[in-house]
Design an enzyme around this catalytic site. Sequence first.
Site, mmCIF file in Angstrom:
data_model
loop_
_atom_site.group_PDB
_atom_site.id
_atom_site.type_symbol
_atom_site.label_atom_id
_atom_site.label_comp_id
_atom_site.label_asym_id
_atom_site.label_seq_id
_atom_site.Cartn_x
_atom_site.Cartn_y
_atom_site.Cartn_z
ATOM 1 N N LYS A 31 0.848 -1.215 0.000
ATOM 2 C CA LYS A 31 0.000 0.000 0.000
ATOM 3 C C LYS A 31 0.874 1.251 0.000
ATOM 4 C CE LYS A 31 -1.726 1.651 4.042
ATOM 5 N NZ LYS A 31 -1.450 3.067 4.303
ATOM 6 N N ASN A 32 1.883 1.260 0.861
ATOM 7 C CA ASN A 32 2.670 2.489 1.016
ATOM 8 C C ASN A 32 3.632 2.740 -0.148
ATOM 9 O OD1 ASN A 32 1.274 3.001 3.297
ATOM 10 N ND2 ASN A 32 2.956 2.617 4.735
ATOM 11 N N ARG A 102 -3.727 10.810 4.215
ATOM 12 C CA ARG A 102 -2.536 11.645 4.263
ATOM 13 C C ARG A 102 -1.658 11.529 3.005
ATOM 14 N NH1 ARG A 102 0.432 14.453 7.968
ATOM 15 N NH2 ARG A 102 2.673 14.262 7.667
ATOM 16 N N CYS A 126 -4.957 8.320 9.397
ATOM 17 C CA CYS A 126 -5.207 7.611 10.648
ATOM 18 C C CYS A 126 -4.974 8.526 11.839
ATOM 19 C CB CYS A 126 -4.256 6.424 10.750
ATOM 20 S SG CYS A 126 -4.913 4.936 10.023
ATOM 21 N N ARG A 131 -0.177 15.127 12.902
ATOM 22 C CA ARG A 131 0.555 14.791 11.676
ATOM 23 C C ARG A 131 0.688 16.025 10.795
ATOM 24 N NH1 ARG A 131 -1.336 8.937 9.532
ATOM 25 N NH2 ARG A 131 0.724 8.945 8.624
ATOM 26 N N ASP A 320 4.502 0.961 12.246
ATOM 27 C CA ASP A 320 3.281 0.331 11.728
ATOM 28 C C ASP A 320 3.110 -1.122 12.190
ATOM 29 O OD1 ASP A 320 2.560 2.662 10.538
ATOM 30 O OD2 ASP A 320 2.975 2.039 8.480
ATOM 31 N N VAL A 342 8.408 7.330 16.540
ATOM 32 C CA VAL A 342 7.989 7.947 15.275
ATOM 33 C C VAL A 342 6.706 8.765 15.471
ATOM 34 C CG1 VAL A 342 7.400 7.539 12.855
ATOM 35 C CG2 VAL A 342 9.134 6.124 13.979
ATOM 36 N N ARG A 412 -8.273 -0.285 4.997
ATOM 37 C CA ARG A 412 -7.321 0.632 4.347
ATOM 38 C C ARG A 412 -6.016 -0.085 4.031
ATOM 39 N NH1 ARG A 412 -7.707 6.434 7.253
ATOM 40 N NH2 ARG A 412 -6.277 6.883 5.568
HETATM 41 C C1 UD1 Z 1 4.299 7.030 6.376
HETATM 42 C C2 UD1 Z 1 3.442 5.812 6.229
HETATM 43 C C3 UD1 Z 1 2.864 5.393 7.580
HETATM 44 C C4 UD1 Z 1 4.000 5.208 8.579
HETATM 45 C C5 UD1 Z 1 4.911 6.421 8.625
HETATM 46 C C6 UD1 Z 1 6.143 6.211 9.465
HETATM 47 C C7 UD1 Z 1 2.545 6.028 4.011
HETATM 48 C C8 UD1 Z 1 1.358 6.270 3.153
HETATM 49 N N1 UD1 Z 1 2.355 6.111 5.323
HETATM 50 O O1 UD1 Z 1 3.475 8.071 6.903
HETATM 51 O O2 UD1 Z 1 2.171 4.173 7.399
HETATM 52 O O3 UD1 Z 1 3.447 5.024 9.874
HETATM 53 O O4 UD1 Z 1 5.363 6.746 7.289
HETATM 54 O O5 UD1 Z 1 6.870 5.121 9.000
HETATM 55 O O6 UD1 Z 1 3.617 5.721 3.523
HETATM 56 N N2 UD1 Z 1 6.345 14.948 10.515
HETATM 57 C C9 UD1 Z 1 6.364 16.296 10.782
HETATM 58 N N3 UD1 Z 1 6.195 17.162 9.728
HETATM 59 C C10 UD1 Z 1 6.010 16.733 8.448
HETATM 60 C C11 UD1 Z 1 5.992 15.344 8.186
HETATM 61 C C12 UD1 Z 1 6.160 14.467 9.248
HETATM 62 O O7 UD1 Z 1 6.538 16.716 11.932
HETATM 63 O O8 UD1 Z 1 5.865 17.561 7.547
HETATM 64 C C13 UD1 Z 1 6.526 13.972 11.629
HETATM 65 C C14 UD1 Z 1 5.260 13.152 11.873
HETATM 66 O O9 UD1 Z 1 4.347 13.838 12.704
HETATM 67 C C15 UD1 Z 1 5.829 11.908 12.524
HETATM 68 C C16 UD1 Z 1 7.169 11.737 11.818
HETATM 69 O O10 UD1 Z 1 7.479 13.006 11.242
HETATM 70 O O11 UD1 Z 1 6.037 12.122 13.897
HETATM 71 C C17 UD1 Z 1 7.170 10.679 10.734
HETATM 72 O O12 UD1 Z 1 6.111 10.915 9.832
HETATM 73 P P1 UD1 Z 1 6.246 10.500 8.297
HETATM 74 O O13 UD1 Z 1 7.448 9.642 8.114
HETATM 75 O O14 UD1 Z 1 6.111 11.714 7.473
HETATM 76 O O15 UD1 Z 1 4.947 9.601 8.102
HETATM 77 P P2 UD1 Z 1 3.985 9.571 6.855
HETATM 78 O O16 UD1 Z 1 4.736 9.792 5.608
HETATM 79 O O17 UD1 Z 1 2.794 10.401 7.141
#
Ligand code: UD1
Length: 432
Positions: A31-32, A102, A126, A131, A320, A342, A412
């Site tokens: 999915k990701n 997201r 989620c 986020r 995850d 994370v 999902r």
């Molecule tokens: C992706 C995955 C999700 C997984 C996560 C961490 C997808 C579709 N989803 O989510 O399943 O749980 O990686 O492995 O691939 N952050 C900020 N600012 C930003 C972006 C992120 O502060 O602009 C923080 C987030 O709040 C979090 C951390 O960075 O604490 C990691 O988030 P991120 O790696 O961006 O997760 P996603 O890409 O949303």
Amino acid sequence: MKHRLEIETMGKMKVAGPQYANGEITISGSKNSALPILAATILTDEKVILHNIPNLADVNTMIEILENTGKKVTWENSTLVIEKGEEKINSILPYGPVRKMRASFNVLGPLTIRNGYAKVALPGGCSIGVRPVNFHLEGLKKLGIESKIEHGYTNSKFTENNHQKKIHISLPFPSVGATEHLITTAVMLKDTETILTNCAQEPEIVDLCNFLISMGARIEGQGSSNIKIYGTDRLYGTEYTIIPDRIEAGTYAILGAILGGKVTLNNVIEDHLFSLLDIFEKLGIHYEFKNNTLIVSGISKMELTPVDVETSTFPGFPTDLQPQLMVLLSLIPGRSSITENVFKTRFNHVDELNRMGAKIFVESNTAIITGVTKLSGAPLEATDLRASAALLIAALAAEGETVINNVDHIFRGYEKLFDKLEKLNLSVEYFE
Ligand code: UD1
């Protein structure tokens, strides 16, 4: 049983436990990987054919977004064909589908580069903690995209920077989404070299880069924390196969460790699951890997040893799989712990597991788990995708009846869930 592809209604699952898993399943496409790769198809008007795409609620939301941009998308079993529609690409998207998920935010950069402007909702997803999208927006700004948040939308404009041919972006945290979004945007900046540092190294990033390279992009360093992108103004059609889903594989592997019997998982990439296998070895769980097949055998929990685990970015233990692992650790004698690095408040499942008799205490971003000999069935609330998977595993292991409310989050991320459970000799009842 019908597999749900929408998450409009919040269904329930009734599970009678304990049950024992035995059988063989094939892990679906990731999915990701599928989501950012689908977003990247916006970069070309030519035909893109993608194989091994999981038919999931989130993937269907991304298809809806692509259709809103004007693309024509057709399913052929697990293959998606994405073609140019009648009109020029549309970069002003309706609120609904982007708000739902997201990963949909990844279309903002490519759409803004293609049309010079875009209007896309701020994303949802989620509920696993705050986020924000600040890393995305700050990075896009360096790539020439200025954004304003107004009425729940991001309004973005691209101004070509004719003098700056080398751009450095250092991410404050190796965010998966921000790394993917910035790569997908930077590939289309003609004659510009973008150097991304402290970027995420997840297998899904490598998959996205390999896909973009197959479209004609020039990228180096994917899978490391420094990625170099040499931009171009044209990318081409391609045919590409997506990697298997390591989180789905990890979930069924943990299920096998708790409920097996013997659970055989086909289409698993060993390198993507090292951190989980390391924990299995520390715990004393029996597993075997042969040619992309993982076999996990359940043994008496009394023989296993507790562990201390920390989630982190790849190659560390994935957040995850944290809720699912917590179910396993709840059933192992002694004191284990999981520190969540994370999404620091991702512990919605803890109260529900405690309702079943688990002994978990959360202090700051660490869950201290004292193993119990059994869980008992209870009425539960599922709050997010991976918590739903964890509660389902717990319900299958528990004595008596469990009803999981709001369980549709699970669709999902788990393709053909009921078929796969049936193949593992497990039965659940689903109600709308
Ligand atoms: C992706 C995955 C999700 C997984 C996560 C961490 C997808 C579709 N989803 O989510 O399943 O749980 O990686 O492995 O691939 N952050 C900020 N600012 C930003 C972006 C992120 O502060 O602009 C923080 C987030 O709040 C979090 C951390 O960075 O604490 C990691 O988030 P991120 O790696 O961006 O997760 P996603 O890409 O949303």
